[in-house]
Enzyme design. Structure first.
Site, PDB file in Angstrom:
ATOM      1  N   ASP A  12       0.883  -1.165   0.000  1.00 50.37           N
ATOM      2  CA  ASP A  12       0.000   0.000   0.000  1.00 50.37           C
ATOM      3  C   ASP A  12       0.922   1.217   0.000  1.00 50.37           C
ATOM      4  OD1 ASP A  12      -1.639   2.134   0.613  1.00 50.37           O
ATOM      5  OD2 ASP A  12      -2.672   1.129   2.270  1.00 50.37           O
ATOM      6  N   TYR A  91      -3.722   9.502   0.272  1.00 48.40           N
ATOM      7  CA  TYR A  91      -3.753   9.107   1.669  1.00 48.40           C
ATOM      8  C   TYR A  91      -2.805   7.931   1.924  1.00 48.40           C
ATOM      9  CZ  TYR A  91      -4.910   9.230   6.384  1.00 48.40           C
ATOM     10  OH  TYR A  91      -4.754   9.381   7.725  1.00 48.40           O
ATOM     11  N   GLN A  95       2.801   4.250   2.746  1.00 51.03           N
ATOM     12  CA  GLN A  95       2.383   3.612   4.008  1.00 51.03           C
ATOM     13  C   GLN A  95       3.149   2.331   4.364  1.00 51.03           C
ATOM     14  OE1 GLN A  95      -1.968   3.258   4.970  1.00 51.03           O
ATOM     15  NE2 GLN A  95      -1.593   1.076   4.858  1.00 51.03           N
ATOM     16  N   GLY A 104      18.528  -5.964  -1.058  1.00 51.28           N
ATOM     17  CA  GLY A 104      18.394  -7.197  -1.823  1.00 51.28           C
ATOM     18  C   GLY A 104      17.114  -7.966  -1.600  1.00 51.28           C
ATOM     19  N   ASP A 132      -7.602  -7.336   0.887  1.00 53.50           N
ATOM     20  CA  ASP A 132      -7.396  -6.033   1.523  1.00 53.50           C
ATOM     21  C   ASP A 132      -8.195  -5.959   2.817  1.00 53.50           C
ATOM     22  OD1 ASP A 132      -6.359  -3.461   1.810  1.00 53.50           O
ATOM     23  OD2 ASP A 132      -8.086  -2.532   0.840  1.00 53.50           O
ATOM     24  N   TYR A 229       0.294  -0.029  15.151  1.00 50.94           N
ATOM     25  CA  TYR A 229      -0.575  -0.243  14.005  1.00 50.94           C
ATOM     26  C   TYR A 229      -0.259   0.747  12.891  1.00 50.94           C
ATOM     27  CZ  TYR A 229      -4.590  -0.609  11.011  1.00 50.94           C
ATOM     28  OH  TYR A 229      -5.388  -0.770   9.912  1.00 50.94           O
ATOM     29  N   LYS A 232      -3.094  -2.698   7.805  1.00 55.06           N
ATOM     30  CA  LYS A 232      -3.092  -4.154   7.863  1.00 55.06           C
ATOM     31  C   LYS A 232      -2.140  -4.742   6.835  1.00 55.06           C
ATOM     32  CE  LYS A 232      -5.456  -5.942  11.182  1.00 55.06           C
ATOM     33  NZ  LYS A 232      -4.820  -6.784  12.187  1.00 55.06           N
ATOM     34  N   ASP A 287     -14.495   1.227   5.808  1.00 52.21           N
ATOM     35  CA  ASP A 287     -13.246   0.816   5.140  1.00 52.21           C
ATOM     36  C   ASP A 287     -13.261  -0.671   4.757  1.00 52.21           C
ATOM     37  OD1 ASP A 287     -12.266   3.365   5.259  1.00 52.21           O
ATOM     38  OD2 ASP A 287     -10.697   2.951   6.745  1.00 52.21           O
TER      39      ASP A 287
HETATM   40  P1  13P Z   1      -6.053   8.607  10.764  1.00 47.89           P
HETATM   41  O1  13P Z   1      -7.351   9.240  10.411  1.00 47.89           O
HETATM   42  O2  13P Z   1      -5.408   9.154  11.975  1.00 47.89           O
HETATM   43  O3  13P Z   1      -5.143   8.487   9.608  1.00 47.89           O
HETATM   44  O4  13P Z   1      -6.342   7.087  11.161  1.00 47.89           O
HETATM   45  C1  13P Z   1      -7.431   6.457  10.707  1.00 47.89           C
HETATM   46  C2  13P Z   1      -7.084   5.434   9.759  1.00 47.89           C
HETATM   47  O5  13P Z   1      -7.051   5.636   8.585  1.00 47.89           O
HETATM   48  C3  13P Z   1      -6.771   4.155  10.328  1.00 47.89           C
HETATM   49  O6  13P Z   1      -6.126   3.398   9.429  1.00 47.89           O
HETATM   50  P1  13P Z   2      -5.003  -0.539   4.969  1.00 43.03           P
HETATM   51  O1  13P Z   2      -4.111  -1.456   5.735  1.00 43.03           O
HETATM   52  O2  13P Z   2      -5.655  -1.222   3.827  1.00 43.03           O
HETATM   53  O3  13P Z   2      -4.252   0.684   4.545  1.00 43.03           O
HETATM   54  O4  13P Z   2      -6.169  -0.089   5.903  1.00 43.03           O
HETATM   55  C1  13P Z   2      -5.874   0.696   6.986  1.00 43.03           C
HETATM   56  C2  13P Z   2      -7.039   0.954   7.864  1.00 43.03           C
HETATM   57  O5  13P Z   2      -6.839   1.098   9.035  1.00 43.03           O
HETATM   58  C3  13P Z   2      -8.368   1.070   7.296  1.00 43.03           C
HETATM   59  O6  13P Z   2      -9.293   1.500   8.252  1.00 43.03           O
HETATM   60 MG    MG Z   3      -4.134   2.080   3.220  1.00 42.59          MG
HETATM   61 MG    MG Z   4      -4.761  -2.200   2.259  1.00 42.11          MG
END
Ligand code: 13P
Ligand code: 13P
Ligand code: MG
Ligand code: MG
Length: 373
Positions: A12, A91, A95, A104, A132, A229, A232, A287
């Site tokens: 990501d 965003y 990440q 390597g 995902d 964290y 994921k 999400d």
């Molecule tokens: P933020 O809004 O602080 O980035 O965290 C929320 C989020 O996206 C968790 O993954």
């Molecule tokens: P991703 O690991 O897919 O970026 O998701 C982060 C997250 O906290 C979504 O809420």
């Molecule tokens: Mg993400």
């Molecule tokens: Mg992801």
């Protein structure tokens, strides 16, 4: 005979909007990088796709697993993409590129990797799973159904080439060690481990009779690399099918139903795993819900079999209506779980929440607690 390697390396590196989906400019960068690498003979073929906000680089080559050139190609592609993502203020730009210390191999730096080297058979169907908003152990149940459950895989009963069963390598993410268990003889012990999805994940599967590799999965646990964290792990898995392995139809059959996996919003909730076609590989409500795509390819003379114009022949399995029932279940289960809000078990238990921002909230409350007489 030269062996063929199938590599899928993913990260990501930034998303529109929030954590929903990979942006087109990042696909363009990846396609260009991999096309150049193909022209230069580093890889033989490739296919770029997405699992929600994760950019997936599927490649075939003859350089074996953990090859420095292949990993550098993936790392450079992610770095270039992350630069673009930062310019666009996407965003979570960059990440999953947790450690900028490439030497390597991308393992341990943040990207997820599944690779498999094998001698091609007369015909080699392969299924690529990419998910995902969840973690590698989300595949534990899937791999158990495919390779150890005769009620899913008729071949375990009917095909003499499979009657010796399969061997599972189980990775213990806490202790960084692994153990190999044979099925069917050690099935109960296997389940004792892989049912504990917070800790154990299936990393490889071989056919017991000849030790032929049949499945390999990514095992990255980002929170253990970063100590907190940071999104994921959003895993990938390669499975070979047919002619003495589970058939392709058996490999995707477990997704006639949904099942619960950990991840979803802020990586902090149980959510139903929803099989989707590539057009629906976008995370939306809360999400999610956590999604999985399954792509079918034929590995042929070191390449993904392609048409006369060089376009890889890809089958997008989960777009089929036969998986509508699982999607309906997943949507209903999403509604049910979200109605519970922040109450366990909709929210993950305290151990998993240790890696999130929740402990900061609890620490703020700590001074206000008074001892009961
Ligand atoms: P933020 O809004 O602080 O980035 O965290 C929320 C989020 O996206 C968790 O993954
Ligand atoms: P991703 O690991 O897919 O970026 O998701 C982060 C997250 O906290 C979504 O809420
Ligand atoms: Mg993400
Ligand atoms: Mg992801």
């Amino acid at each position: 005979m030269v062996k063929t390697t199938v590599s899928i390396i993913k990260a990501d590196i930034g998303s529109v909007a929030g954590h929903a989906v990979v942006a087109k400019p990042l696909f363009d960068i990846a396609n260009k990088k991999l096309e150049d690498a193909k022209q230069n003979g580093i890889i033989n073929s490739y296919y770029v796709f997405n699992a929600g906000d994760d950019l997936e680089l599927l490649m075939t080559h003859n350089r074996g697993e953990n090859n420095a050139e292949i990993h550098k190609l993936a790392w450079d592609t992610f770095m270039d993409g992350a630069k673009k993502a930062k310019n666009l203020k996407l965003y979570g730009a960059g990440q999953d590129l947790l450690l900028d210390a490439f030497s390597g191999n991308v393992k341990g730096l943040g990207p997820g990797v599944a690779e498999m080297e094998f001698q091609e058979r007369g015909s080699d169907p392969v299924v690529i799973f990419a998910a995902d908003k969840t973690e590698p152990s989300a595949f534990n149940y899937l791999l158990y159904r495919i390779f150890a459950d005769p009620s899913n895989t008729a071949g375990l009963v009917i095909d003499p080439k499979m009657s010796g069963g399969f061997k599972f390598e189980v990775f213990d993410a806490y202790e960084n060690r692994s153990v190999i268990l044979e099925t069917p003889s050690e099935l109960y012990s296997l389940l004792a481990l892989i049912g504990a999805t917070s800790r154990y994940m299936v990393s490889k599967v071989w056919r017991s009779s000849d030790n032929e590799i049949v499945s390999t999965s990514s095992t990255t646990k980002l929170s253990l690399i970063a100590g907190s964290y940071v999104g994921k792990d959003d895993p990938v898995c390669i499975v070979r099918g047919q002619s003495g392995f589970p058939s392709v139809g058996e490999i995707i059959a477990p997704f006639q139903h949904t099942y619960l996996v950990s991840g979803w919003m802020r990586g902090s909730h149980w959510g139903p795993f929803m099989p989707v076609g590539l057009k629906d590989s976008i995370c939306t409500v809360f999400d999610g819900p956590p999604r999985i795509v399954a792509l079918g390819i034929q590995v042929s003379n070191g390449k993904i079999a392609s048409d006369d114009d060089g376009n890889p022949l890809i089958v997008d399995f989960f777009k089929d209506v036969a998986f509508d029932g699982a999607r309906k279940e997943a949507i209903e289960m999403s509604q049910f779980l979200r109605r519970m809000g922040e109450f366990e078990p909709a929210r993950l238990g305290p151990e998993a929440m240790e890696y999130t921002t929740l402990p900061n909230v609890l620490n703020q409350l700590e001074p206000r607690f008074k001892k009961h007489e």
